[in-house]
Design a protein around this motif. Structure first.
Motif, short mmCIF file in Angstrom:
data_model
loop_
_atom_site.label_atom_id
_atom_site.label_comp_id
_atom_site.label_asym_id
_atom_site.label_seq_id
_atom_site.Cartn_x
_atom_site.Cartn_y
_atom_site.Cartn_z
N ILE A 61 -56.78 -40.65 54.36
CA ILE A 61 -57.62 -40.82 53.17
C ILE A 61 -57.57 -39.59 52.27
CG2 ILE A 61 -60.08 -40.85 52.49
CD1 ILE A 61 -60.44 -43.02 54.60
N LYS A 62 -57.33 -39.82 50.97
CA LYS A 62 -57.28 -38.72 49.99
C LYS A 62 -58.59 -38.73 49.20
CE LYS A 62 -52.92 -37.59 50.81
NZ LYS A 62 -53.09 -37.75 52.28
N TYR A 63 -59.10 -37.54 48.92
CA TYR A 63 -60.36 -37.42 48.19
C TYR A 63 -60.10 -37.34 46.69
CZ TYR A 63 -61.92 -36.34 52.89
OH TYR A 63 -62.18 -36.40 54.24
N PRO A 64 -61.04 -37.72 45.84
CA PRO A 64 -62.32 -38.35 46.19
C PRO A 64 -62.11 -39.78 46.67
CG PRO A 64 -62.03 -38.40 43.82
CD PRO A 64 -60.85 -37.68 44.37
N PHE A 65 -63.07 -40.25 47.52
CA PHE A 65 -62.92 -41.58 48.11
C PHE A 65 -64.26 -42.30 48.09
CE2 PHE A 65 -61.98 -44.73 51.40
CZ PHE A 65 -60.69 -45.08 51.03
N VAL A 66 -64.20 -43.63 48.16
CA VAL A 66 -65.43 -44.44 48.25
C VAL A 66 -65.46 -45.09 49.62
CG1 VAL A 66 -66.79 -46.31 47.26
CG2 VAL A 66 -65.40 -44.87 45.76
N LEU A 67 -66.42 -44.69 50.45
CA LEU A 67 -66.56 -45.27 51.79
C LEU A 67 -67.31 -46.61 51.71
CD1 LEU A 67 -67.57 -42.03 53.72
CD2 LEU A 67 -65.35 -43.19 53.81
N GLY A 93 -68.24 -59.83 52.49
CA GLY A 93 -66.85 -59.49 52.76
C GLY A 93 -66.70 -58.12 53.37
N HIS A 94 -65.64 -58.00 54.16
CA HIS A 94 -65.29 -56.72 54.78
C HIS A 94 -64.39 -55.97 53.79
CE1 HIS A 94 -63.35 -54.61 58.52
NE2 HIS A 94 -63.59 -53.77 57.54
N ALA A 95 -64.91 -54.87 53.26
CA ALA A 95 -64.15 -54.05 52.31
C ALA A 95 -63.25 -53.11 53.11
CB ALA A 95 -65.14 -53.25 51.47
N VAL A 96 -61.94 -53.26 52.96
CA VAL A 96 -61.00 -52.60 53.88
C VAL A 96 -60.33 -51.37 53.28
CG1 VAL A 96 -60.58 -54.59 55.39
CG2 VAL A 96 -59.23 -54.33 53.30
N GLY A 97 -61.06 -50.65 52.42
CA GLY A 97 -60.48 -49.47 51.76
C GLY A 97 -59.97 -48.40 52.71
N THR A 98 -60.62 -48.27 53.90
CA THR A 98 -60.19 -47.21 54.83
C THR A 98 -59.05 -47.65 55.73
OG1 THR A 98 -61.94 -47.92 56.34
CG2 THR A 98 -62.44 -46.02 54.94
N ASP A 99 -58.66 -48.92 55.67
CA ASP A 99 -57.52 -49.38 56.48
C ASP A 99 -56.27 -48.62 56.03
OD1 ASP A 99 -56.48 -51.86 58.24
OD2 ASP A 99 -55.05 -51.45 56.63
N PRO A 100 -55.45 -48.11 56.99
CA PRO A 100 -54.30 -47.30 56.57
C PRO A 100 -53.32 -48.02 55.66
CG PRO A 100 -54.27 -47.74 58.96
CD PRO A 100 -55.60 -48.19 58.45
N LYS A 101 -53.24 -49.35 55.80
CA LYS A 101 -52.29 -50.09 54.93
C LYS A 101 -52.89 -50.36 53.55
CE LYS A 101 -49.76 -52.37 58.61
NZ LYS A 101 -49.69 -53.60 59.41
N ARG A 102 -54.21 -50.16 53.38
CA ARG A 102 -54.85 -50.38 52.07
C ARG A 102 -55.13 -49.02 51.41
NH1 ARG A 102 -53.89 -55.40 50.64
NH2 ARG A 102 -55.55 -55.22 49.11
N ASN A 103 -55.89 -48.17 52.13
CA ASN A 103 -56.13 -46.79 51.69
C ASN A 103 -56.48 -46.71 50.20
OD1 ASN A 103 -56.28 -44.04 51.73
ND2 ASN A 103 -54.10 -43.67 52.06
N SER A 104 -57.61 -47.37 49.85
CA SER A 104 -57.91 -47.53 48.43
C SER A 104 -59.40 -47.42 48.16
CB SER A 104 -57.36 -48.91 48.01
OG SER A 104 -58.21 -49.55 47.13
#
Ligand SMILES: NC(=O)c1ccc[n+]([C@@H]2O[C@H](COP(=O)([O-])OP(=O)(O)OC[C@H]3O[C@@H](n4cnc5c(N)ncnc54)[C@H](OP(=O)(O)O)[C@@H]3O)[C@@H](O)[C@H]2O)c1
Length: 374
Positions: A61-67, A93-104
């Protein structure tokens, strides 16, 4: 012309800092995505763990980020290939921003507008509030990964009319959020469930479908479980909570049936004040010690085990099975309940940091939720 949407987020500006509210870009959906206007978001241990532990976890995860993983709100825009939702629908819904393939950052829930994968969302039935619905996503997904993924327990899938499978699953930590979902999903897949919790939560676990409850803090709990499972065929164990992998390995090793332990809890707690440096050497040594000892214990007993990463279902068929085929009708018909109960800790993005701190202090069969009113 449509007015541009103004987004705001509770940003994690850099590691080991408090969340700070600020403007965020509005990200339109790709073909298989929807955008929702969040009305309630729930807190999970991983949110404060990432905040406190910095690059010890999710180092991509690169900063800044939204958890934030848990979203409930209304659909404001849909992607070109979306068929299950329309603008205005109420969804969780499951927000998958921290998933390594999404990383968003656009896919974190701690903001006004969140991008969700269509396959990781379900409609919210009438009568279920956004706050109550927001307790589900990450822990529902985590339970589903552990129970149904082919390289985890690989149980049969849940349905509205399950055939009894003649096997018993051990869910260690049935009163956790993950456990509350696991008990219900396993029962919906036709398995008998034995679980552990504090005695004050035995009734709660029974109502979710567990048939026997055991006190995880009782020093005799492992032999008691082995005794209760004798003559039964086990479907393996889902290990949730501190000490659960070791206990589940001991129970599964002494029982007949499927020798698999699916592990949800990371072996290091990281429960320390925000900003305090995580000591590198003891942390790495503890992790290596845990990995070596669990490897040895499982090998000696012929058991397989694996850690769960609660968003991997987004990349396999389990997401469709649980979010599209099972959950919508099960929730609408009251066969699956949103558990544990939401404890509303405040309103507005500004309340999220205090809500995370509250979750870090510990909860018992409750989920900390923040409302995001219009
Ligand atoms: N791998 C993943 O992708 C993933 C995803 C989500 C969560 N997790 C992990 O799964 C665990 C549960 O998360 P959660 O959000 O469900 O937790 P939670 O609801 O915050 O957990 C609170 C519950 O933990 C129970 N508990 C405390 N110590 C326990 C122990 N030693 N054994 C069994 N239960 C214990 C308490 O039960 P009583 O009140 O009955 O005592 C309490 O109800 C955490 O370790 C979390 O980090 C992993």
């Amino acid at each position: 012309m449509e007015k541009p949407r103004t987004n705001r987020a509770a940003w994690l500006a850099t590691k080991q800092t408090a969340l700070a509210i600020g403007p965020a870009p509005y990200t339109p959906p790709k073909a298989d995505e929807i955008v929702i206007r969040n009305r309630a978001v729930a807190m999970n241990p991983i949110d404060w763990i990432k905040q406190v532990a910095g690059d010890f976890v999710f180092d991509w995860i690169k900063y800044p980020f939204v958890l934030g993983s848990d979203s409930a709100g209304e659909v404001v825009e849909i992607g070109s290939a979306v068929t299950r939702f329309r603008v205005g629908d109420r969804v969780l819904g499951h927000a998958v921003g921290t998933d390594p393939k999404r990383n968003s950052a656009a896919e974190g829930s701690f903001q006004t507008y969140t991008v969700l994968l269509e396959r990781m969302a379900s409609p919210i039935p009438d009568g279920l509030s956004y706050e109550a619905a927001s307790v589900l996503p990450l822990c529902f997904s985590t339970a589903a990964c552990g129970l149904f993924e082919k390289d985890q327990l690989a149980l049969g899938y849940p349905s509205l009319s399950p055939e009894p499978k003649g096997k018993t699953l051990l869910v260690w930590g049935g009163s956790t959020s993950v456990g509350s979902n696991a008990i219900q999903l396993a029962v919906a897949a036709g398995y008998e469930v034995f679980t552990t919790a504090s005695p004050r939560n035995f009734d709660y676990c029974r109502k979710l479908g567990a048939s026997r409850m055991f006190d995880y803090a009782d020093p005799g709990v492992v032999p008691e479980l082995i005794n209760a499972l004798s003559g039964k065929t086990i479907a393996g164990a889902l290990a949730i909570g501190a000490g659960s992998p070791e206990a589940c390995v001991a129970v599964v090793g002494a029982s007949q049936g499927d020798k698999f332990v699916s592990m949800a809890t990371f072996p290091i707690s990281f429960n320390q004040p925000l900003g305090q440096k995580v000591p590198m050497l003891p942390t790495v040594s503890r992790f290596l010690w845990f990995s070596a000892s669990i490897w040895l214990k499982t090998r000696l007993r012929g058991i397989r085990s694996k850690f769960i990463f609660g968003s991997t279902l987004a990349h396999n068929e389990v997401s469709r099975v649980v979010y599209a085929d099972y959950l919508p009708r099960a929730l609408a018909e009251g066969r699956f309940v949103a558990a544990p109960e939401a404890q509303i800790a405040g309103a507005g993005l500004e309340s999220i940091q205090a809500a995370l701190d509250l979750q870090r202090k510990g909860v018992s069969a409750r989920k900390i939720v923040v409302s995001l009113p219009a």
